[in-house]
Design an enzyme around this catalytic site. Structure first.
Site: not given
Ligand code: NAD
Length: 427
Positions: A148, A257, A324
């Site tokens: 996702l 990610c 992040r």
């Protein structure tokens, strides 16, 4: 089916809520007391469009500790973080701690699904740790990485391109098919070995990161030769072998990610003596790109007198509060070091960003940022920025200079409106 989800972050919470919505009996566990308190009071502690509404529609229990609650689960789903460690490898401490705790309570016959992104071989390790802490070995560990995207997470979860499931043996296929039966058809589920499944996730994210850095470098070339990167991306994307996605230039990729997964894959390559040299350049190029942003802006400013700079967007992309590895975390300190005064606005990111960024004036709107500024830098492509009243914005600025690192406006229209407008890879 009874399902315990461990980790209530972007992946765990979305998975838990979507599986509950698909009719499963879900309990969500997180060791962060503030998160659990908030969730027990029906408040979603992250910004993810549509998640709070879906949470309210479903009845989910939230609890702080992995304990007796998981004993009756058919499935335990692990969705804790796997951040980058100092060495660049994935830090698996959260995962291994979970495995120990699961071992203490797991009932015979339980399926453990690893949704977190983990390097090849981690499911073997998890299996070993659970076994060492359990009184039996009647459990199965399955790899089921999540794909996702934050900001679109619910839609991605319930309408995925594919579901990848890595099994050690085939006897648990049915329970996986049951779990997903209300979400996707069988044809969307790709069964592989556990190791292949673990690697598919890293290879996919690394490929996307590579496309981004590639188009960013093409954009740099466009600036030098007077070509337009939008046309280049369109022309490339129409080729069905290439496709149009992930060909938008920007300030460098961030988020929880791409950078961490590319680094972890590089480290896996080193460990197994299969160097991932392309990815090493991707990471290096991406870091350079973030460092170059302040340089590009400073070329346009007379910083002895023009010190008021506005920043629009601190999150790593739009529609999330996640900061992040966001470009803002590099750009803002770089500009502060140059003695500039920064006013910053983001629709959802200020609460997280203000924990990491000091010495800026946090503002409540883009217009407040614009007031008396010598320059505005756009770092995130929020819809709210695309919808700005540009005349109003221009009139508030001392010097109508915009450096747009997301190419959200049309250069000709901006010039007609009286802006000095710079974007990436376009005239
Ligand atoms: P996150 O940091 O938002 O959430 C992780 C949660 O786990 C936190 O709330 C933390 O408090 C909790 N936790 C840690 N240790 C725990 C323990 N022992 N017991 C209970 N709770 C514990 O992380 P995330 O962004 O949801 O990512 C989770 C995993 O999914 C990572 O491996 C990530 O790479 C992967 N992933 C993330 C995304 C994304 O867009 N964020 C997409 C696909 C895959």
């Amino acid at each position: 089916m009874k399902l315990s989800v461990i980790g209530c972050g972007y992946v765990g919470l979305v998975s838990g809520v979507c599986f509950a919505d698909a009719g499963h009996d879900v309990i969500c566990i997180d060791n962060n007391p503030e998160k659990i308190f908030s969730l027990q009071n029906n408040k979603v502690p992250i910004y993810e469009p549509g998640l709070e509404e879906l949470l309210l529609k479903n009845s989910i229990n939230f609890t702080l500790n992995i304990g007796k609650e998981i004993e009756n689960s058919d499935i335990i789903l692990i969705a804790v973080g796997t951040p980058t460690s100092d060495s660049g490898e994935a830090d698996l401490s959260q995962i291994f701690q979970c495995a120990e705790e699961i071992g203490n309570f797991i009932n015979p016959g339980t399926l453990v699904i690893v949704k977190s992104t983990v390097p090849v071989g981690t499911c073997d390790e998890i299996e070993k740790i659970i076994h060492e802490n359990s009184t039996h070995s009647d459990f199965t560990v399955v790899s089921n990485p999540e794909f996702l995207r934050e900001g679109n997470a619910i839609s991605d979860f319930v309408n995925p391109d594919r579901i990848v499931v890595g099994l050690k043996d085939n006897n648990k296929k049915d329970i996986i098919l049951d779990l997903y039966s209300k979400i996707v058809g069988k044809d969307k589920i790709l069964f592989t070995t556990r190791r292949s499944s673990e690697l598919i996730k890293y290879a996919s994210n690394s490929m996307l990161a590579m496309r981004i850095i590639f188009i960013n470098e093409i954009a740099d070339l466009c600036e030098k030769i007077g070509a337009d990167v939008t046309d280049i991306a369109k022309g490339m994307g129409l080729d069905q072998r290439i496709g149009p996605h992930f060909l938008e230039p920007g300030p460098g990729f961030g988020g929880s990610c791409f950078p961490k997964d590319a680094r972890a894959l590089i480290e896996s390559g080193k460990k197994f003596n299969a160097p991932q040299s392309l990815l090493e350049s991707v990471i290096e190029g991406n870091e350079k790109r973030k460092k170059n942003i302040s340089k590009k802006v400073l070329e346009k400013l007379d910083t002895k007198v023009e010190k008021e700079v506005g920043i629009l967007g601190v999150t790593f992309k739009a529609e999330t509060d996640d900061i992040r590895e966001a470009p803002s975390l590099i750009v803002i300190p770089d500009l502060i070091k140059e003695g500039l005064n920064l006013s910053v606005y983001d629709p959802e990111g200020i609460s997280e960003a203000s924990k990491l960024i000091d010495n800026v004036a946090w503002k409540k709107s883009a217009y407040e940022v614009a007031e008396n500024s010598n320059c505005i830098i756009i770092l995130t492509d929020w819809q709210e920025f695309k919808d700005l009243d540009l005349e109003k914005l221009r009139n508030l600025m001392k010097r109508p200079l915009i450096y747009d690192f997301r190419n959200i406006f049309d250069p000709d229209s901006m010039k007609k409106l009286g802006f000095e407008y710079f974007s990436i890879g376009r005239e």
